[in-house]
Design a protein around this motif. Sequence first.
Motif, PDB file in Angstrom:
ATOM      1  N   GLY A 351       0.792  -1.222   0.000  1.00  0.00           N
ATOM      2  CA  GLY A 351       0.000   0.000   0.000  1.00  0.00           C
ATOM      3  C   GLY A 351       0.824   1.272   0.000  1.00  0.00           C
ATOM      4  N   ASN A 353       3.536   3.758  -2.158  1.00  0.00           N
ATOM      5  CA  ASN A 353       4.078   4.062  -3.465  1.00  0.00           C
ATOM      6  C   ASN A 353       5.529   4.513  -3.287  1.00  0.00           C
ATOM      7  OD1 ASN A 353       4.020   4.395  -6.227  1.00  0.00           O
ATOM      8  ND2 ASN A 353       3.303   6.511  -6.110  1.00  0.00           N
ATOM      9  N   ASP A 395       5.398   7.411  -0.507  1.00  0.00           N
ATOM     10  CA  ASP A 395       4.161   8.193  -0.446  1.00  0.00           C
ATOM     11  C   ASP A 395       4.412   9.700  -0.367  1.00  0.00           C
ATOM     12  OD1 ASP A 395       2.500   6.088  -0.767  1.00  0.00           O
ATOM     13  OD2 ASP A 395       1.601   6.126   1.219  1.00  0.00           O
ATOM     14  N   ARG A 398       4.649  13.638  -4.979  1.00  0.00           N
ATOM     15  CA  ARG A 398       4.430  14.944  -5.609  1.00  0.00           C
ATOM     16  C   ARG A 398       5.643  15.853  -5.519  1.00  0.00           C
ATOM     17  NH1 ARG A 398      -1.568  15.343  -3.371  1.00  0.00           N
ATOM     18  NH2 ARG A 398      -1.877  13.261  -4.157  1.00  0.00           N
TER      19      ARG A 398
ATOM     20  N   ALA B   8      -0.267  10.759  -8.110  1.00  0.00           N
ATOM     21  CA  ALA B   8      -1.277  10.270  -7.167  1.00  0.00           C
ATOM     22  C   ALA B   8      -2.309  11.326  -6.799  1.00  0.00           C
ATOM     23  CB  ALA B   8      -0.607   9.725  -5.912  1.00  0.00           C
ATOM     24  N   MET B  22      -7.068   3.734  -5.814  1.00  0.00           N
ATOM     25  CA  MET B  22      -5.894   4.027  -5.012  1.00  0.00           C
ATOM     26  C   MET B  22      -5.716   2.873  -4.043  1.00  0.00           C
ATOM     27  SD  MET B  22      -5.094   6.728  -6.456  1.00  0.00           S
ATOM     28  CE  MET B  22      -3.582   7.153  -5.587  1.00  0.00           C
ATOM     29  N   HIS B  23      -4.478   2.469  -3.917  1.00  0.00           N
ATOM     30  CA  HIS B  23      -4.142   1.364  -3.046  1.00  0.00           C
ATOM     31  C   HIS B  23      -3.276   1.967  -1.954  1.00  0.00           C
ATOM     32  CE1 HIS B  23      -4.317  -2.932  -2.714  1.00  0.00           C
ATOM     33  NE2 HIS B  23      -3.055  -2.975  -2.398  1.00  0.00           N
ATOM     34  N   GLY B  24      -3.894   2.355  -0.857  1.00  0.00           N
ATOM     35  CA  GLY B  24      -3.171   3.193   0.090  1.00  0.00           C
ATOM     36  C   GLY B  24      -3.284   4.632  -0.371  1.00  0.00           C
ATOM     37  N   GLU B  25      -2.425   5.491   0.149  1.00  0.00           N
ATOM     38  CA  GLU B  25      -2.550   6.918  -0.153  1.00  0.00           C
ATOM     39  C   GLU B  25      -2.121   7.250  -1.580  1.00  0.00           C
ATOM     40  OE1 GLU B  25      -3.873   8.822   2.097  1.00  0.00           O
ATOM     41  OE2 GLU B  25      -3.764   7.396   3.762  1.00  0.00           O
ATOM     42  N   GLU B  26      -1.061   6.628  -2.048  1.00  0.00           N
ATOM     43  CA  GLU B  26      -0.479   7.105  -3.302  1.00  0.00           C
ATOM     44  C   GLU B  26      -0.270   6.048  -4.365  1.00  0.00           C
ATOM     45  OE1 GLU B  26       2.816   9.747  -3.235  1.00  0.00           O
ATOM     46  OE2 GLU B  26       2.001  10.982  -1.634  1.00  0.00           O
ATOM     47  N   ALA B  27      -0.449   4.787  -4.020  1.00  0.00           N
ATOM     48  CA  ALA B  27      -0.196   3.760  -5.029  1.00  0.00           C
ATOM     49  C   ALA B  27      -1.461   3.558  -5.850  1.00  0.00           C
ATOM     50  CB  ALA B  27       0.229   2.461  -4.357  1.00  0.00           C
ATOM     51  N   MET B  29      -3.675   1.487  -8.605  1.00  0.00           N
ATOM     52  CA  MET B  29      -3.898   0.207  -9.289  1.00  0.00           C
ATOM     53  C   MET B  29      -4.914   0.476 -10.378  1.00  0.00           C
ATOM     54  SD  MET B  29      -2.631  -2.673  -7.658  1.00  0.00           S
ATOM     55  CE  MET B  29      -1.391  -2.634  -6.376  1.00  0.00           C
TER      56      MET B  29
END
Lengths: 465, 74, 411
Positions: A351, A353, A395, A398, B8, B22-27, B29
């Motif tokens: 979860g 990124n 995460d 940006r 994201a 969104m898979h979590g906050e920023e990933a 899918m």
Amino acid sequence: MPAADGSAEEFRRRGHAVVVGASLAGLRAAETLREEGFAGTLTMIGDEPHEPYDRPPLSKQVLLGRTGAGDTLLPRRRALEARWLLGTAATGLDLAGRRVRLAGGEEVRYDRLLIATGTRARPWIKETEAALDGVLTLRTGDDAARLARRLDARPRRVLVIGAGFTGSEITSACRERGIDVTVAERGPAPLVGALGGVVGAVAAELHHAHGVDLRCGITVTALEGDPAGRLRCAHLSDGTTLEADAAVVALGAVRNTEWLAGSGLAAGPRGVACDAGCRAFDVHGIVTDDVFVAGDVARSPHPLFGYQFLSLEHWGNAVAQAEVAAHNMVSPGPERRPHLWLPAFWSAQFGINIKSVGVPPMGRELAIVQGSLAERRFAAVYGHQGRVIAAVTFDHGRWLPFYGRLIETAAPFPPDFAQVDRAPGGPRPIPAEFPDPALPTHGPTVTLSGYAPSERRVTFVPARV
Amino acid sequence: MDLNRCEAYAQCAFQAPDVFAMHGEEALMYEPCPGDERREQVMRAAASCPVQAILVEWPGGPAVPEGAATGARG
Amino acid sequence: MTSATLLRRITDYAARADPYPLYAELRRTPVARQEDGVYAVSTYWEIAGLLHDPRLSSDPRNRVPTAGEEDILEEEQGLPPSFLRLDPPEHDRLRRLATRPFGPPDSPRRVSDMRGDLARMVSGLIDGLRDRERADIVEDFAYPFPVMVICKLLGVPHEDEERFHVWAEAIVAGLDPGEEGEGPAERRRAAQRARMELGRYLAGLIEDHRRAPGGDMLSALAAGHGDRERMSPLELVVTAVLLLIAGHETTVNLITNGMLTLLRHPDALRRLREEPGLAVPLVEELLRYEPPVQLLPQRTALADIDVGGVTIPRGAPVWLVLASGNRDPRRFPDPDRFDPGRTGNEHLGFGGGIHYCFGAPLARLEAQVALTELARRLVEPRLVTDPPPYRRNPVLRGPRHLPVAFDGCVP
Ligand SMILES: Cc1cc2nc3c(=O)[nH]c(=O)nc-3n(C[C@H](O)[C@H](O)[C@H](O)COP(=O)(O)OP(=O)(O)OC[C@H]3O[C@@H](n4cnc5c(N)ncnc54)[C@H](O)[C@@H]3O)c2cc1C
Ligand code: HEM
Ligand code: SF4
């Protein structure tokens, strides 16, 4: 002939372009050729039977069961009008005669050739063990289909060998599906080869927080099957034995260059060397003018990183390099462009990124410039000889373009300016903790491979001076 | 999808929740080959992506090029 | 003409109907220092870069107040700043919490599920024009519609609209950096008072929702998401104020600017009528061509920043002129042309980076539904005055009224 007299215009009008490797780099190069007005004949040679498809989803959506393994075809930017030889491997190259030999014995003539044969999964070292039912790798759509089927069958435990990006993504998918996983990683933490020990420690916490049985500093010494040839257990270097229904070997990639052996090109286990314009070098270190290289199989010098040769196993590199290679194939000398792409990569796991720009393994030190390691949400910059050389975010994507610019402008490391989320005075640099390069870990996605182009004359220059 | 470009913003996941998530906050899918009934959703997602990271092609229809590969920075 | 007077000419009311030639002049100096120490940034790449630059703060507490601005810190004695005016990590935490009941990953369908409601609201408002030949698009449509939407989303009784309308106007006027009227300092104080009052009103409402939760966002925010981190009661009020105002005073301009632009481009209006799918790229083009938020006047440099050949010194106020970046010929081919089918439209209409508009998906949907229906239903619509009278505010720019004549409407 067109290429012989160097006439790009002649080639553009009626030359014959051949692309070997019909995947991401091959497809994007072919599209660029047409976009730039190439009107000659185009042949696409690929040993996989499938149309070009995208690999990143294979270790993510596909393993989660959200997407079928066959459903990741790459979107086309335009119609190609090409002859597709799919399911056909190239087996040899005759440089002087400008011919590619195919598995069936047929030969295909070219005026200009693009090599985009990428990499394949490094297989398990012992062939008999690798052949056991339940021992898998992940590189192709077929691999992903096999692995997804395994996971659908709800194995009691999966062993993932190697905690690089691919191994970690596989692990993450298993845990999300509620499957028990043990990870065996030779290095001190997951992702250390790519991101170093400091960030690797965060990755390790992620594994633990998601219930992964993570074993670092451990190698798998043997895989053992039952009489029916099914995997039963693995023997580990600490003397323990682990029962597992499936083992995924995620020990990085091998470059597909065997078919070029003896061709006279500077091709070997570290890839095909090319100049910044994507033109392949021959074994003497002399650049060719009709053979180009792009994607995972290429290694090329990058001015931002001291002209060291970089091998990048990055989706974005394959696209950017393919575009430059194709442009240069149809352009006369003065209009050619160098491939100056700033390395960039992403991975989604647990979860989170994870993104990076630059070449983290070149960094000796890093500084957390935003967020915090404890929250697993942060931006870290890596320094090399007083310059910013890379950045990694968890995460915090940006902000990444900003750090990309710091790399491009060779900004000083550690960054010495005030910014949001940080007390004035700047962050404190700490050692990035990359393992000794003499002990390669699993799956770094950027490999620095020395300076000189020709394999014969190169003695390996360690990445980190 | 050019997930290097993706920052994201989740605009796609708002516009086409059946295709992007969104898979979590920023990933992010996504379904790489969504069915034709999702076409409108996908076009909305592609148009609203602030960094134009979404490349769309439909069988029969022309490929819709975007900024992903033009070398534009963003 | 020095650039100091140039920025003043832009905020001057005389420029409101067409500030774009002045922006073009401004772009000749991508980063221009103004007389009062403000740095105005007007070109696309420079703005985009600064939106992603962690050395630029949105928090007014980092500002070194310039003359006449001494109150800028004292104003913080009212309600604390919302996440619009906070930096990480507070910004990220509050925005994340506000996102839970609004969008992905926790509530991915909240906005798309409102499509039906939106369509009904739009139908109702246009039905109200059935027996008329003239309407003010602002009063009769573009203002009430987004208010209904944000009230529905948040769970604010629409009957209270008249009460918070006054507060909303005052708060938005506080964003106006121009020198006209009572002057910026007085406007800021009035805005601060209005924020307090609106906050008090919303605090009461949130308490009601806590006791008797509904399916709305305020109820969800008040309830929190399980045992995970949650907003403090004060943070909740401040966030509710932000959402109500932001959802209230921007979309009206997008819809009004949209109608105005369509009426000035009959081809586009016809195309939209024939292919409603065009609304999607058309709204993006509107956000580029006539962005409702013209500039962001609230950033502060935390360090010396080299950009566009200029060093913005630490502590300097920075204005990011989004509307100018959107017309930068180095980024957009033929930038002054309204091209509803434009591709690769990475406009700055919603800002960028971590403060990228929170409500963008909702605003897009509102504008798409509204413009498609207006185009479809109004018969032979035409402008009564061009240009229409504008609101004074140069930041949230848009017509005050948009009188339109038409020959009735189809069902
Ligand atoms: C599971 C997985 C997940 C990934 N995730 C990410 C990610 O999250 N982010 C990221 O940046 N990158 C990721 N990557 C890497 C990315 O997919 C690669 O960088 C990219 O595929 C490289 O493209 P390429 O065309 O150069 O090589 P490849 O995709 O390897 O294609 C080479 C093609 O050539 C064919 N070929 C090889 N030899 C021959 C021959 N002799 N004759 C004919 N054809 C031949 C191969 O079969 C293959 O089809 C991932 C890769 C995998 C496998
Ligand atoms: C057409 C309509 C709209 C436009 C043009 C618009 C524009 C913007 C812009 C440019 C910003 C960036 C501000 C900055 O960087 O300082 C912003 C932020 C914001 N917008 Fe919007 N907006 C619109 C509608 C809405 C709606 C409908 C809502 C609420 C539902 C909303 C809520 C917000 C919030 C909360 C922020 C702050 C985000 C943050 O700081 O992280 N907006 N908007
Ligand atoms: S809208 Fe674009 S930037 Fe946002 S999540 Fe989707 S792809 Fe990424």
